[in-house]
Scaffold this motif. Structure first.
Motif, PDB file in Angstrom:
ATOM      1  N   LYS A 177      27.667 127.917  88.108  1.00  0.00           N
ATOM      2  CA  LYS A 177      27.088 126.681  87.609  1.00  0.00           C
ATOM      3  C   LYS A 177      25.580 126.742  87.833  1.00  0.00           C
ATOM      4  O   LYS A 177      25.113 127.028  88.935  1.00  0.00           O
ATOM      5  CB  LYS A 177      27.664 125.474  88.354  1.00  0.00           C
ATOM      6  CG  LYS A 177      29.044 125.037  87.873  1.00  0.00           C
ATOM      7  CD  LYS A 177      28.980 124.401  86.495  1.00  0.00           C
ATOM      8  CE  LYS A 177      30.337 123.854  86.070  1.00  0.00           C
ATOM      9  NZ  LYS A 177      30.261 123.240  84.717  1.00  0.00           N
ATOM     10  N   SER A 201      27.099 128.277  83.204  1.00  0.00           N
ATOM     11  CA  SER A 201      27.298 127.038  82.445  1.00  0.00           C
ATOM     12  C   SER A 201      26.553 125.932  83.185  1.00  0.00           C
ATOM     13  O   SER A 201      26.443 125.946  84.407  1.00  0.00           O
ATOM     14  CB  SER A 201      28.786 126.686  82.313  1.00  0.00           C
ATOM     15  OG  SER A 201      29.382 126.535  83.578  1.00  0.00           O
ATOM     16  N   SER A 202      26.023 124.986  82.454  1.00  0.00           N
ATOM     17  CA  SER A 202      25.149 123.971  83.038  1.00  0.00           C
ATOM     18  C   SER A 202      25.921 122.968  83.881  1.00  0.00           C
ATOM     19  O   SER A 202      27.021 122.523  83.511  1.00  0.00           O
ATOM     20  CB  SER A 202      24.397 123.233  81.934  1.00  0.00           C
ATOM     21  OG  SER A 202      23.647 122.160  82.466  1.00  0.00           O
ATOM     22  N   ALA A 236      29.421 127.372  76.927  1.00  0.00           N
ATOM     23  CA  ALA A 236      30.063 128.219  77.935  1.00  0.00           C
ATOM     24  C   ALA A 236      30.985 129.266  77.312  1.00  0.00           C
ATOM     25  O   ALA A 236      30.987 130.434  77.724  1.00  0.00           O
ATOM     26  CB  ALA A 236      30.833 127.356  78.926  1.00  0.00           C
ATOM     27  N   ASP A 284      30.653 122.542  79.171  1.00  0.00           N
ATOM     28  CA  ASP A 284      29.416 122.968  78.525  1.00  0.00           C
ATOM     29  C   ASP A 284      29.778 123.612  77.187  1.00  0.00           C
ATOM     30  O   ASP A 284      30.508 124.607  77.145  1.00  0.00           O
ATOM     31  CB  ASP A 284      28.696 123.984  79.429  1.00  0.00           C
ATOM     32  CG  ASP A 284      27.340 124.407  78.869  1.00  0.00           C
ATOM     33  OD1 ASP A 284      27.105 124.210  77.662  1.00  0.00           O
ATOM     34  OD2 ASP A 284      26.529 124.954  79.642  1.00  0.00           O
ATOM     35  N   PHE A 334      27.108 119.052  82.879  1.00  0.00           N
ATOM     36  CA  PHE A 334      28.420 118.630  82.353  1.00  0.00           C
ATOM     37  C   PHE A 334      29.411 118.557  83.509  1.00  0.00           C
ATOM     38  O   PHE A 334      29.718 119.542  84.157  1.00  0.00           O
ATOM     39  CB  PHE A 334      28.899 119.607  81.279  1.00  0.00           C
ATOM     40  CG  PHE A 334      27.968 119.708  80.105  1.00  0.00           C
ATOM     41  CD1 PHE A 334      28.097 118.848  79.027  1.00  0.00           C
ATOM     42  CD2 PHE A 334      26.943 120.651  80.094  1.00  0.00           C
ATOM     43  CE1 PHE A 334      27.225 118.933  77.946  1.00  0.00           C
ATOM     44  CE2 PHE A 334      26.068 120.750  79.019  1.00  0.00           C
ATOM     45  CZ  PHE A 334      26.215 119.883  77.938  1.00  0.00           C
TER      46      PHE A 334
END
Length: 471
Positions: free
Chosen positions: A359, A391-392, A404, A401, A395
């Protein structure tokens, strides 16, 4: 001048170990050897093997202590006897070497293993915890230390009564470890009110993957990964001798399969799962690969685009099958859990790259940092062995995301095309380095360390109970 015969206690100890018929007709050569060499003075000089009388008063008799550590009648019907057999043979060797003053280097230094993961590791029960335990026992063997198994804390106490000076450390289950500190009235710790307890500096626990212990006892938690901020004792583990036994499969000879890391199906629905439900079907079509794994059936056991090798009512996938599938897969993909699993290290030893979900967090200055990683230690290695798939963290579950899935597919494409073509074992995970860390741990003056810890912690040092301890 004729040698003095062993005392009744020593005869009882030897009889318990070798069988009560040993002093009759069963083994005349052994009887002659023991009667020739065993002297109570030898044993006392070596630390009073049979324990101190004043510490046994008001407690179990010597005979009861022997029955506690050497009793085959209390085993459950389906229980494996391997650890009892190990104790039997090991106690024989230890007793003879002490009695005849013929111990090999470190043989008269004893370790007690109460945590059940060590007993299960002895018979090869699979799990990350047992990999750590098995690696530790391998190091004990290489260093020449004697180790014995205990099922209950009563057996641990009995061993301390029998070998008060020989025992160097005791590794107990975390639940028992917490009881020793939380329930002072019934604590297992050696003190003025419990003189037959375990010296506090000898008491260790194994903190397995991703867990640690709080100060001031953090150094007494042995951990498999170097989690420096927790101040635990990093022992690590080695897969070197085990994994190289698995034949290496060249990349071009492997089937188009990819292993999904996650032993329980609930991880597909957990808070750290970073991808969409349909990603495996989509990736399978784009890359012409099959996704496989071995999952339980807590959450149904199936997932779109994934073949589960674990049958609903069948036996667990064994280690041999597991190793074979990992070694012939094109990659291993993490799905967020379990954290810090040993599986990626096995994969790298087999030449199989690992895709590690992370993340990412966008800082105010525009830089990006990793906020969470399924396997931060493997993630530090980088390409071509490990691919961090971001992935951010903007979210939050159940949100995904939207980028992703595409990032995963492109990372997998690269890993298959460019990934490692040979075995890789980090230096810290080689047996020689791991054994050196175990040696350092066992040779540390833990009594002095404990005094410093207790005195430096106001919370504990001011507690009058600690003044009752006997180190």
């Amino acid at each position: 001048m004729a040698r003095r015969l062993p005392s009744t206690r020593i005869l009882l100890l030897l009889a318990a170990l070798f069988g009560f018929g040993v002093f009759m007709t069963r083994d005349a050569d052994l009887e002659a050897c023991l009667r020739e060499h065993v002297e109570l003075g030898h044993l006392r000089a070596h630390g009073n093997l049979v324990g101190k009388k004043e510490e046994r008063e008001g407690g179990e008799s010597f005979e009861d202590q022997l029955q506690r550590v050497w009793n085959r009648d209390d085993l459950e019907g389906n229980e494996d006897h391997s650890w009892r057999d190990h104790n039997h043979h090991t106690l024989k060797a230890l007793t003879i070497c002490i009695a005849t003053q013929t111990c090999r280097p470190n043989q008269d230094k004893v370790l007690i293993l109460q945590d059940d993961h060590y007993r299960k590791a002895l018979i090869g029960v699979p799990a990350g915890e047992r990999i750590f335990a098995r690696s530790l026992m391998k190091a004990f063997q290489q260093l020449g230390y004697t180790y014995l198994f205990a099922k209950e804390m009563g057996e641990v106490s009995a061993f301390y009564s029998l070998f008060p000076e020989q025992i160097r450390a005791t590794i107990i289950h975390r639940n028992e470890y917490d009881k020793c500190y939380d329930d002072w009235e019934r604590s297992c710790l050696k003190s003025k009110i419990n003189p037959r307890g375990i010296p506090i500096q000898d008491l260790f626990t194994s903190q397995f993957f991703g867990r640690g212990a709080a100060s001031p006892f953090a150094p007494w938690a042995l951990v498999p990964e170097d989690i420096r901020q927790q101040n635990n004792t990093y022992i690590g583990y080695s897969i070197e001798e085990e994994c190289v036994k698995q034949p290496f499969v060249p990349t071009l000879s492997r089937p188009r399969q990819v292993w999904l890391l996650g032993k329980v199906s609930k991880f597909f629905h957990g808070p750290y799962y970073p991808y969409s439900r349909d990603v495996w079907v989509k990736a399978s079509k784009e890359l012409n690969v099959e996704f496989i794994g071995a999952f339980d059936y807590q959450e149904g056991g199936t997932y779109p685009g994934v073949r589960n090798l674990q049958l609903p009512d069948g036996p667990l996938v064994g280690k041999e099958e597991f190793d074979m599938e990992i070694s012939r897969s094109l990659a291993i993909i993490g799905i967020g859990d379990p954290i810090i699993s040993p599986t990626p290290w096995y994969g790298l030893c087999y030449g199989t790259p690992f895709l590690n979900p992370v993340k990412t967090h966008l800082e105010d200055d525009g830089t990006t940092r990793i906020a969470r990683s399924q396997h931060p230690f493997a993630g530090d290695i980088g390409k071509p062995h490990v691919y961090n798939v971001g992935s951010s963290d903007l979210f939050k579950p159940p949100q995904i995301d939207p980028e992703a899935d595409d990032i995963l597919i492109e990372s997998l494409r690269e890993a298959i095309d460019v990934g490692p073509r040979e075995r890789f074992i980090p230096e810290a995970m080689k047996q020689e380095q791991m054994t050196a860390r175990v040696k350092k741990w066992l040779e540390t003056d833990w009594k002095a360390e404990m005094r410093v810890n207790l005195e430096s912690e106001t919370k504990w040092g001011s507690d009058a109970r600690w003044k009752q301890l006997i180190m």
